[in-house]
Design an enzyme around this catalytic site. Structure first.
Site, PDB file in Angstrom:
ATOM      1  N   ARG A 188       0.854  -1.190   0.000  1.00  0.00           N
ATOM      2  CA  ARG A 188       0.000   0.000   0.000  1.00  0.00           C
ATOM      3  C   ARG A 188       0.885   1.233   0.000  1.00  0.00           C
ATOM      4  O   ARG A 188       1.788   1.369   0.836  1.00  0.00           O
ATOM      5  CB  ARG A 188      -0.938   0.065   1.207  1.00  0.00           C
ATOM      6  N   ASP A 242      -0.714   8.257   1.305  1.00  0.00           N
ATOM      7  CA  ASP A 242      -0.361   9.659   1.468  1.00  0.00           C
ATOM      8  C   ASP A 242      -0.948  10.192   2.771  1.00  0.00           C
ATOM      9  O   ASP A 242      -2.132   9.977   3.061  1.00  0.00           O
ATOM     10  CB  ASP A 242      -0.859  10.482   0.277  1.00  0.00           C
ATOM     11  N   CYS A 269      -2.539  11.650   6.017  1.00  0.00           N
ATOM     12  CA  CYS A 269      -3.782  12.336   6.376  1.00  0.00           C
ATOM     13  C   CYS A 269      -3.840  12.374   7.901  1.00  0.00           C
ATOM     14  O   CYS A 269      -4.331  11.440   8.539  1.00  0.00           O
ATOM     15  CB  CYS A 269      -4.993  11.609   5.801  1.00  0.00           C
ATOM     16  N   CYS A 272     -13.021  10.840   5.720  1.00  0.00           N
ATOM     17  CA  CYS A 272     -12.325  10.167   4.624  1.00  0.00           C
ATOM     18  C   CYS A 272     -12.025   8.726   5.017  1.00  0.00           C
ATOM     19  O   CYS A 272     -12.207   8.320   6.166  1.00  0.00           O
ATOM     20  CB  CYS A 272     -11.038  10.901   4.262  1.00  0.00           C
ATOM     21  N   GLU A 274       0.331  15.684   2.928  1.00  0.00           N
ATOM     22  CA  GLU A 274      -0.913  16.037   3.610  1.00  0.00           C
ATOM     23  C   GLU A 274      -1.865  16.796   2.688  1.00  0.00           C
ATOM     24  O   GLU A 274      -1.462  17.716   1.975  1.00  0.00           O
ATOM     25  CB  GLU A 274      -0.597  16.882   4.838  1.00  0.00           C
ATOM     26  N   GLY A 275      -3.117  16.405   2.722  1.00  0.00           N
ATOM     27  CA  GLY A 275      -4.141  17.112   1.954  1.00  0.00           C
ATOM     28  C   GLY A 275      -3.865  17.110   0.459  1.00  0.00           C
ATOM     29  O   GLY A 275      -3.962  18.137  -0.195  1.00  0.00           O
ATOM     30  N   ASP A 288      -5.464  18.244  -7.092  1.00  0.00           N
ATOM     31  CA  ASP A 288      -4.512  17.306  -6.498  1.00  0.00           C
ATOM     32  C   ASP A 288      -3.107  17.725  -6.900  1.00  0.00           C
ATOM     33  O   ASP A 288      -2.832  17.928  -8.079  1.00  0.00           O
ATOM     34  CB  ASP A 288      -4.796  15.884  -7.000  1.00  0.00           C
ATOM     35  N   ARG A 333      -0.313  15.937  -5.701  1.00  0.00           N
ATOM     36  CA  ARG A 333       0.605  14.849  -5.361  1.00  0.00           C
ATOM     37  C   ARG A 333       1.419  14.404  -6.575  1.00  0.00           C
ATOM     38  O   ARG A 333       2.550  13.960  -6.435  1.00  0.00           O
ATOM     39  CB  ARG A 333      -0.175  13.662  -4.787  1.00  0.00           C
ATOM     40  N   LYS A 350      -1.830   6.424  -8.855  1.00  0.00           N
ATOM     41  CA  LYS A 350      -0.758   5.588  -8.321  1.00  0.00           C
ATOM     42  C   LYS A 350      -0.547   4.355  -9.195  1.00  0.00           C
ATOM     43  O   LYS A 350       0.602   3.964  -9.483  1.00  0.00           O
ATOM     44  CB  LYS A 350      -1.078   5.192  -6.880  1.00  0.00           C
TER      45      LYS A 350
END
Length: 524
Positions: free
Chosen positions: A344, A347, A349, A360, A391-392, A429, A431, A458
């Protein structure tokens, strides 16, 4: 006749260019000579009595260094120099004390450096070279022994480098402190793997970052400030969800991974700081390196001018959060294609992972991933959790909470989930998972049997990196908190994997509504 004139003009232009070149060389020679003399002067005026220096600092509270247009500070009228070697001009320049301000640094402020500048000779860094000695160490420190040999922009510590500076400012930490790395080497062997020799596969971390205390011991002992950017250790984990899984018999006590009836599990951990190879990062995103450098420079308030002035320095240590890898089972199993692997990528949180917010699915999915990773390890394979500090969606917790407010004040429907984020952040987003697979290459992973993630971003990033994913595992419905249905349905509609294959349409999304503040107040 015209040919003769043209030849004469060409010769004249050549003469002019040669004269300009000679002038530039003369100016450069003058600068080098002046710089050498200034350093010698500083060395000659250094005081051997550090106690007197400290005493004078305490008594003096006026005057300050003046910064010239060139970025070098002129001497303050009330300053002294700490002991230095006349043979080391860089050291004498960097250890000169600015007593009038109490600063532990030189009164000559070096705002930036340039290629070929006197005293600047960066250590060779051949990114992607499989031989660490030929590749060379990453040196970012501005300590006196290393400042002239730096081959990287930025500072160690990621986002914590500012706290390091604060520690120096208040006198809690010497500015020239170098870590004692004795007995800090990893307790397990990770790598080297073939991926480490491919400069396109590892562009956001230093594959040798956990081995510097061994690989570059001689250089460290000689005074160079070389620091690990990765640390590996062993630990036990205690999680209530895992303890429950043991009590209910979903996880057996094997004494090797799950070690007792309390659900304690053995784990190997690796903390990783980002180390960006800028040409590779730019290529990964399909942009020009110069554009990447300029945007980072501008968006960090000009914090790193060497991004602009030092195109020869290709490595950057960004002031961002890193990642942590949690490995269940033998470390060598991860890179063995004959062994099963459950993974896994998670990210951060904080609200859900640590404090249990139910808006969430982050913590429930993380705990589910850990349980399945442990199961695979107990069955003779390995389990891996990669925890990124993003984060976020890498927009930050303030942005996240502002979005929460906008959602809860406007019915909180799944159909408007991403729009609320874009309204606040300008992007839904940040990320951008293109760099995420680097850590998998570092671990030697070539295939994933069970991917505990529904994220299409991902999945695409990992597959595009050449890593096979055999099975994708969605979070079970019974683990989805009611108020997080908005998030999960909106993400499935946007491309997330779903085990059922059913993708909500616009009408479905309009019908999915989260808990509003008014509803919460009525219930309580």
């Amino acid at each position: 006749m015209s040919t003769a004139n043209e030849q004469g003009a060409a010769l004249s232009q050549q003469a002019i260019l040669e004269a300009i070149l000679d002038t530039v060389k003369g100016l450069r020679l003058d600068y080098d000579t002046l710089n050498t003399k200034m350093n010698r002067l500083e060395a000659l005026t250094s005081t051997p009595n550090l106690a007197a220096v400290e005493s004078r600092r305490e008594r003096t509270n006026t005057g300050s260094p003046t910064v010239s247009d060139s970025g070098m500070a002129l001497h303050s009228p009330d300053s002294a120099v700490a002991p230095t070697s006349p043979k080391s001009p860089t050291t004498s320049m960097s250890t000169r004390q600015s007593l009038s301000t109490g600063s532990p640094y030189t009164s000559r402020v070096v705002l930036t450096t340039y290629p070929g500048q006197a005293g600047i000779k960066p250590t060779k860094l051949d990114w992607g070279n499989p031989d660490p000695k030929q590749r060379g160490p990453v040196i970012a420190s501005r300590n006196p022994t290393s400042i002239g040999l730096r081959n990287a922009i930025g500072a160690h510590g990621g986002s914590y480098c500012i706290y390091h500076a604060l520690s120096v400012a208040i006198g809690a930490l010497p500015a020239t402190h170098r870590p004692d790395l004795e007995n800090t080497e990893p307790p397990v062997k990770i790598g080297p793997h073939p991926q480490w020799a491919d400069p396109t596969k590892l562009v956001s971390m230093d594959p040798f970052g956990h081995l510097v205390q061994q690989l570059f011991k001689a250089e460290i002992d000689s005074g160079l400030d070389i620091r690990p950017s990765i640390a590996v250790t062993k630990a036990h984990m205690q999680l209530p969800e895992i303890a429950e899984a043991v009590r209910k018999g979903r996880l057996p006590i094997d004494g090797k991974i799950v070690i007792n009836d309390q659900g304690d599990i053995k784990v190997t951990k690796a903390a990783v700081e980002p180390v960006w190879y800028l040409p590779g990062v730019a290529a990964r995103f399909g942009i020009d390196e110069a554009v990447l450098r300029r945007c980072i420079f501008e968006d960090t308030g000009g914090m790193y001018p060497e991004l602009i002035t030092r195109p020869d320095l290709k490595v950057f240590l960004p002031p961002i959060g890193g990642l942590t890898v949690y490995i269940f089972g033998p470390v060598e199993n991860m890179s063995d294609p004959s062994k099963k692997l459950t993974l896994r990528v998670h990210d951060e949180c904080n609200g859900s992972d640590v404090f249990g917010s139910d808006i969430c699915t982050c913590r429930p999915y993380l705990m589910y991933g850990i349980e399945e990773a442990v199961k695979t390890a107990q069955q003779g394979g390995s389990g891996v959790i990669v925890y990124f500090r993003k984060e976020g969606r890498a927009l930050g917790e303030i942005t996240k909470y502002l979005v929460y407010n906008a959602r809860k004040r406007s019915q909180d429907k799944a159909s408007e989930y991403f729009q609320r984020t874009e309204n606040v952040a300008g992007v839904k987003d940040a990320r951008f998972q293109a760099l995420m697979p680097d850590v998998l290459h570092w671990l030697g992973i070539t295939k994933i049997d069970r991917m505990m993630s529904m994220s299409n971003m991902k999945y695409d990033a990992i597959v595009n990196a050449g890593i096979t994913i055999k099975e994708r595992c969605a979070i079970p419905d019974e683990l989805i908190p009611p108020d997080s249905r908005v998030e999960i349905d909106a993400k499935i509609a946007a491309g997330y994997f779903t085990a059922s294959g059913k993708v909500p349409d616009e009408k479905d999304l309009q019908a999915v509504q989260g808990r509003t503040w008014e509803w919460d107040e009525i219930q309580h």
